[in-house]
Design an enzyme around this catalytic site. Structure first.
Site, PDB file in Angstrom:
ATOM      1  N   ASP A 125      10.310 -12.752   8.950  1.00  0.00           N
ATOM      2  CA  ASP A 125      11.734 -12.755   8.639  1.00  0.00           C
ATOM      3  C   ASP A 125      12.085 -14.287   9.109  1.00  0.00           C
ATOM      4  O   ASP A 125      11.710 -15.217   8.104  1.00  0.00           O
ATOM      5  CB  ASP A 125      12.775 -12.160   9.405  1.00  0.00           C
ATOM      6  CG  ASP A 125      14.330 -12.249   9.081  1.00  0.00           C
ATOM      7  OD1 ASP A 125      14.623 -12.888   8.093  1.00  0.00           O
ATOM      8  OD2 ASP A 125      15.182 -11.778   9.666  1.00  0.00           O
ATOM      9  N   LYS A 153      10.687 -12.120   3.999  1.00  0.00           N
ATOM     10  CA  LYS A 153      11.947 -12.404   3.531  1.00  0.00           C
ATOM     11  C   LYS A 153      12.070 -14.066   3.245  1.00  0.00           C
ATOM     12  O   LYS A 153      11.425 -14.575   3.600  1.00  0.00           O
ATOM     13  CB  LYS A 153      12.857 -12.239   4.597  1.00  0.00           C
ATOM     14  CG  LYS A 153      13.119 -10.664   4.807  1.00  0.00           C
ATOM     15  CD  LYS A 153      14.565 -10.554   5.640  1.00  0.00           C
ATOM     16  CE  LYS A 153      14.476  -8.936   5.879  1.00  0.00           C
ATOM     17  NZ  LYS A 153      15.515  -8.509   6.949  1.00  0.00           N
ATOM     18  N   VAL A 175      15.490  -3.824   5.651  1.00  0.00           N
ATOM     19  CA  VAL A 175      14.575  -2.721   5.043  1.00  0.00           C
ATOM     20  C   VAL A 175      13.952  -1.709   5.999  1.00  0.00           C
ATOM     21  O   VAL A 175      13.750  -2.252   7.280  1.00  0.00           O
ATOM     22  CB  VAL A 175      13.580  -3.521   4.037  1.00  0.00           C
ATOM     23  CG1 VAL A 175      14.298  -4.132   3.001  1.00  0.00           C
ATOM     24  CG2 VAL A 175      12.733  -4.457   4.921  1.00  0.00           C
ATOM     25  N   ASP A 181      11.576   0.501  11.087  1.00  0.00           N
ATOM     26  CA  ASP A 181      12.833   1.553  11.367  1.00  0.00           C
ATOM     27  C   ASP A 181      14.193   0.854  11.723  1.00  0.00           C
ATOM     28  O   ASP A 181      14.090  -0.376  11.648  1.00  0.00           O
ATOM     29  CB  ASP A 181      12.423   1.997  12.884  1.00  0.00           C
ATOM     30  CG  ASP A 181      12.418   1.063  13.959  1.00  0.00           C
ATOM     31  OD1 ASP A 181      11.992  -0.292  13.744  1.00  0.00           O
ATOM     32  OD2 ASP A 181      13.116   1.458  15.003  1.00  0.00           O
TER      33      ASP A 181
HETATM   34  P1  5GP Z   1      11.365 -12.901  12.780  1.00  0.00           P
HETATM   35  O1  5GP Z   1      10.845 -13.172  14.287  1.00  0.00           O
HETATM   36  O2  5GP Z   1      10.260 -13.469  11.742  1.00  0.00           O
HETATM   37  O3  5GP Z   1      12.552 -13.396  12.527  1.00  0.00           O
HETATM   38  O4  5GP Z   1      11.425 -11.287  12.845  1.00  0.00           O
HETATM   39  C1  5GP Z   1      10.319 -10.598  12.523  1.00  0.00           C
HETATM   40  C2  5GP Z   1      10.476  -9.132  13.274  1.00  0.00           C
HETATM   41  O5  5GP Z   1      11.738  -8.584  13.171  1.00  0.00           O
HETATM   42  C3  5GP Z   1       9.518  -8.104  12.759  1.00  0.00           C
HETATM   43  O6  5GP Z   1       8.350  -7.896  13.278  1.00  0.00           O
HETATM   44  C4  5GP Z   1      10.599  -6.837  12.775  1.00  0.00           C
HETATM   45  O7  5GP Z   1      10.287  -5.951  13.721  1.00  0.00           O
HETATM   46  C5  5GP Z   1      11.901  -7.116  12.728  1.00  0.00           C
HETATM   47  N1  5GP Z   1      12.561  -7.357  11.260  1.00  0.00           N
HETATM   48  C6  5GP Z   1      12.921  -8.201  10.709  1.00  0.00           C
HETATM   49  N2  5GP Z   1      13.451  -8.199   9.564  1.00  0.00           N
HETATM   50  C7  5GP Z   1      13.364  -6.685   9.541  1.00  0.00           C
HETATM   51  C8  5GP Z   1      13.936  -5.689   8.646  1.00  0.00           C
HETATM   52  O8  5GP Z   1      14.418  -5.870   7.410  1.00  0.00           O
HETATM   53  N3  5GP Z   1      13.689  -4.375   8.740  1.00  0.00           N
HETATM   54  C9  5GP Z   1      13.180  -4.079  10.253  1.00  0.00           C
HETATM   55  N4  5GP Z   1      13.151  -2.709  10.328  1.00  0.00           N
HETATM   56  N5  5GP Z   1      12.819  -4.910  11.159  1.00  0.00           N
HETATM   57  C10 5GP Z   1      12.869  -6.017  10.729  1.00  0.00           C
END
Ligand code: 5GP
Ligand code: MG
Length: 202
Positions: A125, A153, A175, A181
């Site tokens: 993300d 994303k 998602v 989850d």
């Molecule tokens: P970032 O640090 O890249 O912003 O977030 C990544 C982490 O957030 C992923 O490993 C996941 O655990 C969680 N995450 C981000 N977007 C989603 C989503 O749409 N659905 C779910 N279930 N987890 C997400």
């Protein structure tokens, strides 16, 4: 390496067009990626991983718990033998929602030294999680570190992280399914579905 399949402009499938457990049907607003599409794309990523790690100290690391299905399905198709593998826990929510610095926990940190680590992650993300994992793996004296991420994303990243292997680029929605989850629900859903967190449990 192939680019991720860009689904940002594709309409989700209707939930009624797929088999959906009764308890989930009303929570999901659509299916973004079907189980069959996931399977086909994972097979292609496995070919690329095989090619890239053939003569290296391959050491895949599964980011718990969301990437468990992706990790197993990917490695089933990877045509390499004689490698070790690990797990890691990374949680961004240890300091409450919105915390940028994830807590990273390797049960076997000593196994990383000298390895060509492939971090297997469910979704990218803002990039904070993967950036922290890379930093941690490097601090454990890995020979190299790359990532395989099933879903990405498309929004602006905080830290600059670029996964070597990426499955699908998806719209900026929350998602679930295929291991992902919401409050420990929906991991067993076979497809990648969209939930509106505000609607769940109503
Ligand atoms: P970032 O640090 O890249 O912003 O977030 C990544 C982490 O957030 C992923 O490993 C996941 O655990 C969680 N995450 C981000 N977007 C989603 C989503 O749409 N659905 C779910 N279930 N987890 C997400
Ligand atoms: Mg995660």
């Amino acid at each position: 390496m192939s680019s991720p399949i860009d689904l940002r402009d594709r309409d989700p499938y209707d939930v009624g067009q797929f088999e959906v457990p009764d308890g989930y049907r009303e929570d999901l607003s659509g299916v973004l990626v079907s189980a069959g599409e996931i399977r086909s794309r994972v097979a292609r990523l496995a070919e690329e991983v095989t090619e890239s790690y053939r003569d290296r100290e391959f050491y895949p690391v599964c980011v718990l718990k969301g990437a468990m299905r992706f990790h197993v399905d990917l490695l089933r198709e990877v045509d390499l033998q004689g490698y070790g593998e690990g797990v890691v826990r990374a949680s961004r929510y240890h300091e409450g929602p919105g915390s940028d610095t994830p807590a990273v926990n390797f049960p076997q940190p000593d196994a990383i030294a000298g390895k060509d680590v492939l971090v297997v992650e469910d979704i990218l993300d803002e990039g904070h999680t993967l950036a922290a994992l890379f930093e941690h793996v490097e601090s454990l004296d890995a020979r190299s570190v790359e990532a395989a991420v099933l879903f990405e994303k498309g929004k602006d990243r905080g830290p600059a992280v670029d996964p070597a292997f990426a499955g699908f680029r998806i719209p900026d929605e929350f998602v679930v399914g295929y291991g992902l989850d919401y409050g420990e629900r929906y991991r067993d859903f076979r497809h990648l579905g969209v939930v509106d967190p505000d609607d769940v449990g109503d």
